[in-house]
Design an enzyme around this catalytic site. Structure first.
Site, PDB file in Angstrom:
ATOM      1  N   GLU A   1      -5.164  -8.541   1.145  1.00  0.00           N
ATOM      2  CA  GLU A   1      -5.795  -8.159   2.414  1.00  0.00           C
ATOM      3  C   GLU A   1      -7.285  -7.977   2.183  1.00  0.00           C
ATOM      4  OE1 GLU A   1      -4.277  -4.810   4.601  1.00  0.00           O
ATOM      5  OE2 GLU A   1      -2.182  -5.354   4.212  1.00  0.00           O
TER       6      GLU A   1
ATOM      7  N   GLU B   1       0.796  -1.229   0.000  1.00  0.00           N
ATOM      8  CA  GLU B   1       0.000   0.000   0.000  1.00  0.00           C
ATOM      9  C   GLU B   1       0.829   1.280   0.000  1.00  0.00           C
ATOM     10  OE1 GLU B   1      -4.031  -1.655   2.209  1.00  0.00           O
ATOM     11  OE2 GLU B   1      -2.692  -0.330   3.321  1.00  0.00           O
TER      12      GLU B   1
END
Length: 433
Positions: free
Chosen positions: A338, A161
């Site tokens: 995720e 991320e």
């Protein structure tokens, strides 16, 4: 009808700073999260002990095996392995060698993320993402890890991320290193992208077994308002062509997967940069929690909408559409790296940790993964966030994301009802979703 392939990577994920602890043990030096200024993390919490995974990894892997996990996505504490410039720490490196061996012995595929936000303080003091030196520092770190683990590790992710650690760390100032320096944004993005591209080259060069390389992106997209061509085109536009959330998905992934600069970095990246950045990768990791529809001006969240303990919307369709949108645009296999939800559920008097909401969440979101797989999209696996309750960055220890409950006072672990429900889904290979 069987939908999921037999080798589908049913798994769960965690990150070094969020579970390991042992912040000043075994030759490790601090990261930027260890040194968070007072008042930046709720309740004065720190990640110094976290889940004590550094000492309890064997117990944790045994619990993963009990749940039937086929894979586990972990990240590496850079400062545990390289505590100061130019110095490799054998004791810190051995921790990850041991962890991977334990996973392999349990028939759990290790998925290694090299950088999950916890920059060493020594790298930060050299300028961090604001200085070019970080590119070489990162590549040196990557080489050390690949040479140490690649006999047993096939799946590698360069970063987790970047949207979050750049936007929240350097622009919004809400995450470590808690800076608000908007004018540095384009340079930081460029350095991260170059580090990714050069890191891919390092992994391919030094891996002892053929690697599968990706990057885990904060990747949610816009759910179409309907099923007309106009609705679908609008959803694609708001997912890739419009600055929503972290500047649109295209800003981050187009240079990597298409070799094209987009958005705010369109005039920042040279042709030479893009050649480095767009080194071929094998898959895209998708971190998906909620849709982006409500981020658009004028779009309101329905009052009766389901939400997590952090106020995030619960709508499983966002996982299907993120998978589909990314595959349609980039034509690369995807992995859900995720996906999960926060709650505050604790053990009941009977000792069990019930939490029906997470069980429902799993079935809803995995049902949407199943739809994507049934349509022929190559989805490599699903990594639930998280394998256990952990340190949730500036939210501290209040939100609980785990399939395993952790009593932070005693470090007692308890597989939750949702962990048992996930174990059943894995045993059935998703056939009854």
């Amino acid at each position: 009808m069987r939908v999921f392939p037999e080798n589908f990577l049913w798994g769960a994920a965690a990150a070094s700073a969020q579970i390991e602890g042992g912040w000043n043990e075994g030759g490790r030096t601090p990261s930027i999260w260890d040194m968070a200024p007072k008042g930046k993390i709720k309740n004065g919490d720190t990640c110094h002990t976290a889940c004590d995974h550094y000492h309890r990894y064997k117990e944790d892997v045994a619990l993963m095996k009990e749940m039937g996990l086929k894979s586990y996505r972990f990240s590496v504490s850079w400062s545990r392995v390289i505590p100061e410039k130019g110095k490799v720490n054998p004791e810190g490196l051995q921790f990850y060698v041991n962890l991977v061996k334990e996973l392999k012995a349990a028939n759990i595929e290790p998925l290694c993320t090299l950088y999950h936000w916890d920059m060493p303080m020594w790298v930060y003091e050299e300028g961090g993402w604001e200085k070019d030196a970080i590119i070489k520092n990162y590549c040196d770190f990557a080489r050390v890890m690949v040479e140490a683990l690649s006999n047993d590790v096939t799946y590698w992710m360069t970063f987790n991320e970047p949207q979050c650690f750049i936007m929240m760390g350097y622009i919004m100032g809400t995450h470590a290193p808690f800076k608000r320096k908007f004018l540095t944004f384009r340079g930081i993005v460029r350095r991260m992208l170059l580090a990714h591209g050069e890191g891919v080259t390092v992994i391919r060069k030094y891996a002892k077994t053929p690697p599968k390389i990706g990057i885990a992106m904060a990747a949610t997209t816009y759910i179409p308002d309907g099923d007309t061509p106009e609705d679908l085109e609008k959803a694609r536009y708001y997912s890739f062509g419009h600055a929503v959330g972290s500047g649109s998905n295209s800003l981050w992934m187009d240079p990597i997967a298409l070799g094209k600069a987009a958005g705010l970095v369109k005039n920042k990246l040279s042709k030479q940069d893009l050649q480095v950045i767009s080194q071929p990768i094998d898959f895209i990791g998708l971190n998906v929690y909620q849709p982006s529809n409500h981020m658009l001006p004028g779009n309101k969240v329905p009052e009766d909408a389901k939400k997590t303990a952090l106020g995030w919307l619960v709508d499983g369709r966002c996982l299907y559409w993120t998978i589909r949108h990314y595959y349609e645009r980039y034509h690369l296999p995807v992995m859900v790296t995720e996906n999960g939800m926060a709650d505050h559920v604790t053990p009941s008097p009977d000792g069990a940790v019930h939490g029906a909401d997470r069980c429902d969440f799993l079935r809803e979101f995995l049902g949407n993964v199943k739809q994507a797989v049934a349509e022929g999209i190559p989805v490599l696996g699903y990594q639930h966030w998280s394998v256990m309750d952990n340190f949730e960055w500036c939210e501290g220890f209040e939100p609980r994301f785990g399939l395993i409950h952790v009593d932070y006072a005693t470090q007692k672990r308890t597989i939750k009802d949702s962990g048992h429900a996930y174990a059943q889904i894995i045993r059935e290979n998703g056939e009854n979703l």
